[in-house]
Motif scaffolding. Structure first.
Motif, PDB file in Angstrom:
ATOM      1  N   UNK A 185      53.996  -1.310  47.184  1.00 51.22           N
ATOM      2  CA  UNK A 185      54.089  -2.077  48.442  1.00 51.22           C
ATOM      3  C   UNK A 185      54.507  -1.155  49.589  1.00 51.22           C
ATOM      4  N   UNK A 186      55.447  -0.258  49.300  1.00 50.60           N
ATOM      5  CA  UNK A 186      55.871   0.704  50.339  1.00 50.60           C
ATOM      6  C   UNK A 186      54.716   1.607  50.736  1.00 50.60           C
ATOM      7  N   UNK A 187      53.937   1.983  49.765  1.00 53.44           N
ATOM      8  CA  UNK A 187      52.787   2.843  50.055  1.00 53.44           C
ATOM      9  C   UNK A 187      51.791   2.117  50.966  1.00 53.44           C
ATOM     10  N   UNK A 188      51.520   0.854  50.660  1.00 56.79           N
ATOM     11  CA  UNK A 188      50.598   0.071  51.503  1.00 56.79           C
ATOM     12  C   UNK A 188      51.133   0.019  52.929  1.00 56.79           C
ATOM     13  N   UNK A 189      52.416  -0.249  53.039  1.00 54.89           N
ATOM     14  CA  UNK A 189      53.020  -0.322  54.373  1.00 54.89           C
ATOM     15  C   UNK A 189      52.854   1.016  55.108  1.00 54.89           C
ATOM     16  N   UNK A 190      53.016   2.117  54.392  1.00 56.88           N
ATOM     17  CA  UNK A 190      52.956   3.446  55.026  1.00 56.88           C
ATOM     18  C   UNK A 190      51.550   3.794  55.517  1.00 56.88           C
ATOM     19  N   UNK A 191      50.544   3.080  55.029  1.00 53.89           N
ATOM     20  CA  UNK A 191      49.172   3.376  55.474  1.00 53.89           C
ATOM     21  C   UNK A 191      48.941   2.949  56.922  1.00 53.89           C
ATOM     22  N   UNK A 192      49.823   2.080  57.429  1.00 52.42           N
ATOM     23  CA  UNK A 192      49.714   1.692  58.834  1.00 52.42           C
ATOM     24  C   UNK A 192      48.621   0.660  59.061  1.00 52.42           C
ATOM     25  N   UNK A 193      47.915   0.829  60.157  1.00 49.13           N
ATOM     26  CA  UNK A 193      46.992  -0.206  60.617  1.00 49.13           C
ATOM     27  C   UNK A 193      45.870  -0.479  59.613  1.00 49.13           C
ATOM     28  N   UNK A 194      45.920  -1.620  58.995  1.00 44.16           N
ATOM     29  CA  UNK A 194      44.891  -2.048  58.036  1.00 44.16           C
ATOM     30  C   UNK A 194      44.825  -3.580  58.068  1.00 44.16           C
ATOM     31  N   UNK A 195      43.647  -4.135  57.852  1.00 40.14           N
ATOM     32  CA  UNK A 195      43.576  -5.550  57.480  1.00 40.14           C
ATOM     33  C   UNK A 195      43.723  -5.611  55.966  1.00 40.14           C
ATOM     34  N   UNK A 196      44.626  -6.456  55.495  1.00 37.78           N
ATOM     35  CA  UNK A 196      44.868  -6.576  54.053  1.00 37.78           C
ATOM     36  C   UNK A 196      44.123  -7.778  53.492  1.00 37.78           C
ATOM     37  N   UNK A 197      43.437  -7.537  52.377  1.00 39.47           N
ATOM     38  CA  UNK A 197      42.693  -8.598  51.683  1.00 39.47           C
ATOM     39  C   UNK A 197      43.345  -8.785  50.316  1.00 39.47           C
ATOM     40  N   UNK A 198      43.865  -9.969  50.095  1.00 38.53           N
ATOM     41  CA  UNK A 198      44.657 -10.243  48.898  1.00 38.53           C
ATOM     42  C   UNK A 198      43.810 -10.850  47.775  1.00 38.53           C
ATOM     43  N   UNK A 199      44.333 -10.719  46.556  1.00 40.83           N
ATOM     44  CA  UNK A 199      43.722 -11.442  45.439  1.00 40.83           C
ATOM     45  C   UNK A 199      43.943 -12.941  45.562  1.00 40.83           C
ATOM     46  N   UNK A 200      45.018 -13.309  46.267  1.00 39.69           N
ATOM     47  CA  UNK A 200      45.340 -14.729  46.457  1.00 39.69           C
ATOM     48  C   UNK A 200      45.827 -14.936  47.885  1.00 39.69           C
ATOM     49  N   UNK A 201      45.148 -15.793  48.604  1.00 43.86           N
ATOM     50  CA  UNK A 201      45.552 -16.110  49.983  1.00 43.86           C
ATOM     51  C   UNK A 201      44.689 -15.407  51.020  1.00 43.86           C
ATOM     52  N   UNK A 202      44.940 -15.810  52.269  1.00 46.34           N
ATOM     53  CA  UNK A 202      44.123 -15.340  53.406  1.00 46.34           C
ATOM     54  C   UNK A 202      44.451 -13.905  53.816  1.00 46.34           C
ATOM     55  N   UNK A 203      43.466 -13.173  54.324  1.00 48.21           N
ATOM     56  CA  UNK A 203      43.719 -11.817  54.859  1.00 48.21           C
ATOM     57  C   UNK A 203      44.693 -11.846  56.037  1.00 48.21           C
ATOM     58  N   UNK A 204      45.415 -10.744  56.198  1.00 42.25           N
ATOM     59  CA  UNK A 204      46.354 -10.601  57.321  1.00 42.25           C
ATOM     60  C   UNK A 204      46.334  -9.153  57.786  1.00 42.25           C
ATOM     61  N   UNK A 205      47.106  -8.863  58.814  1.00 41.79           N
ATOM     62  CA  UNK A 205      47.356  -7.468  59.175  1.00 41.79           C
ATOM     63  C   UNK A 205      48.331  -6.849  58.190  1.00 41.79           C
ATOM     64  N   UNK A 206      48.675  -5.578  58.407  1.00 39.55           N
ATOM     65  CA  UNK A 206      49.562  -4.893  57.464  1.00 39.55           C
ATOM     66  C   UNK A 206      51.030  -5.167  57.778  1.00 39.55           C
ATOM     67  N   UNK A 207      51.416  -6.423  57.559  1.00 45.72           N
ATOM     68  CA  UNK A 207      52.806  -6.839  57.745  1.00 45.72           C
ATOM     69  C   UNK A 207      53.098  -7.878  56.668  1.00 45.72           C
ATOM     70  N   UNK A 208      54.066  -7.595  55.841  1.00 42.51           N
ATOM     71  CA  UNK A 208      54.359  -8.506  54.729  1.00 42.51           C
ATOM     72  C   UNK A 208      55.825  -8.338  54.349  1.00 42.51           C
ATOM     73  N   UNK A 209      56.315  -9.323  53.601  1.00 43.76           N
ATOM     74  CA  UNK A 209      57.704  -9.287  53.159  1.00 43.76           C
ATOM     75  C   UNK A 209      57.821  -8.307  51.996  1.00 43.76           C
ATOM     76  N   UNK A 210      58.652  -7.293  52.200  1.00 45.13           N
ATOM     77  CA  UNK A 210      58.771  -6.240  51.190  1.00 45.13           C
ATOM     78  C   UNK A 210      59.967  -6.529  50.285  1.00 45.13           C
ATOM     79  N   UNK A 211      59.674  -6.657  48.980  1.00 46.07           N
ATOM     80  CA  UNK A 211      60.736  -6.856  47.984  1.00 46.07           C
ATOM     81  C   UNK A 211      61.543  -5.569  47.864  1.00 46.07           C
ATOM     82  N   UNK A 212      62.879  -5.709  47.786  1.00 48.30           N
ATOM     83  CA  UNK A 212      63.715  -4.507  47.648  1.00 48.30           C
ATOM     84  C   UNK A 212      64.249  -4.405  46.224  1.00 48.30           C
TER      85      UNK A 212
END
Ligand SMILES: [Zn+2]
Ligand SMILES: [Zn+2]
Length: 212
Positions: A185-212
């Motif tokens: 998840x941290x790696x995805x965040x580090x990629x910066x500007x991307x549209x994210x396409x999930x296995x479940x749910x609608x696409x979004x920009x690269x902003x999501x709740x990061x589990x710690x």
């Protein structure tokens, strides 16, 4: 590069295309076979990629591969999941994770995913240009050992279940390795500007709740 979102029952597949050439990323479960087949029939299918080997992403792979005479690509670390889901037991976090795991565990365990005849192992950095599209594989382990993402043209990222958007975009709620899941998840965040396409749910920009 074009991405067609194929909405299946509770899961998503994506057709990544350039002109007439297309690669299918994930295949849905058997209830969605006709829908996915119809979408693919509009293209010259070149390859099927699995973000990971769970039935809701991989159940139609063998049948579609035979129908279009294309290989199925996935990470070697998920090969064992064609034998049994229980090779990589899953844990959940949070309320959403508990609900998803409680409702899907029985079917995850009981649905056998048929291994396609023609398979290819993919890994970090593999380039899909030989299949007609501008995309690269990135490894995103944690949900399963062999989970991968498809980075399309450096602008769109198909993440499989490394993240999910059941209610809000977040680190995937089910995992085999929590530390790997968080690193992915941290790696995805580090990629910066991307549209994210999930296995479940609608696409979004690269902003999501990061589990710690
Ligand atoms: Zn999964
Ligand atoms: Zn899934």
């Amino acid at each position: 590069m074009n991405i067609t979102w194929i909405k299946c029952k509770t899961d998503n597949c994506y057709l990544v295309s350039s002109g007439n050439d297309a690669v299918l990323v994930d295949t849905g479960s058997s209830v969605s076979y006709d829908k996915v087949l119809e979408e693919c029939s509009n293209y010259n299918m070149r390859l099927i990629v699995l973000t990971h080997v769970h039935f809701d992403h991989a159940e139609n792979a063998a049948k579609l591969a035979e129908r279009f005479d294309v290989p199925v690509a996935f990470h070697r670390a998920d090969l064992e999941l064609f034998e049994s889901f229980d090779k990589q037991p899953m844990v959940s976090y949070g309320i959403v994770g508990k609900v998803v795991l409680d409702t899907s565990l029985k079917v995850l365990r009981s649905t056998k995913v048929v291994k396609p005849d023609k398979t290819i192992f993919i890994k970090e950095g593999d380039d899909l240009s030989e299949y007609g599209i501008d995309a690269k594989i990135i490894e995103l382990p944690g949900h399963t050992k062999g989970s991968i993402g498809v980075d399309v043209a450096g602008t769109d990222l198909i993440v499989g279940d490394a993240l999910d958007n059941w209610i809000t975009p977040a680190t995937g709620h089910l995992y085999t390795s929590r530390s790997n899941l968080i690193s992915s998840a941290e790696r995805i965040r580090s990629l910066g500007d991307r549209t994210l396409y999930y296995g479940h749910g609608k696409p979004t920009g690269n902003a999501f709740k990061l589990l710690k």
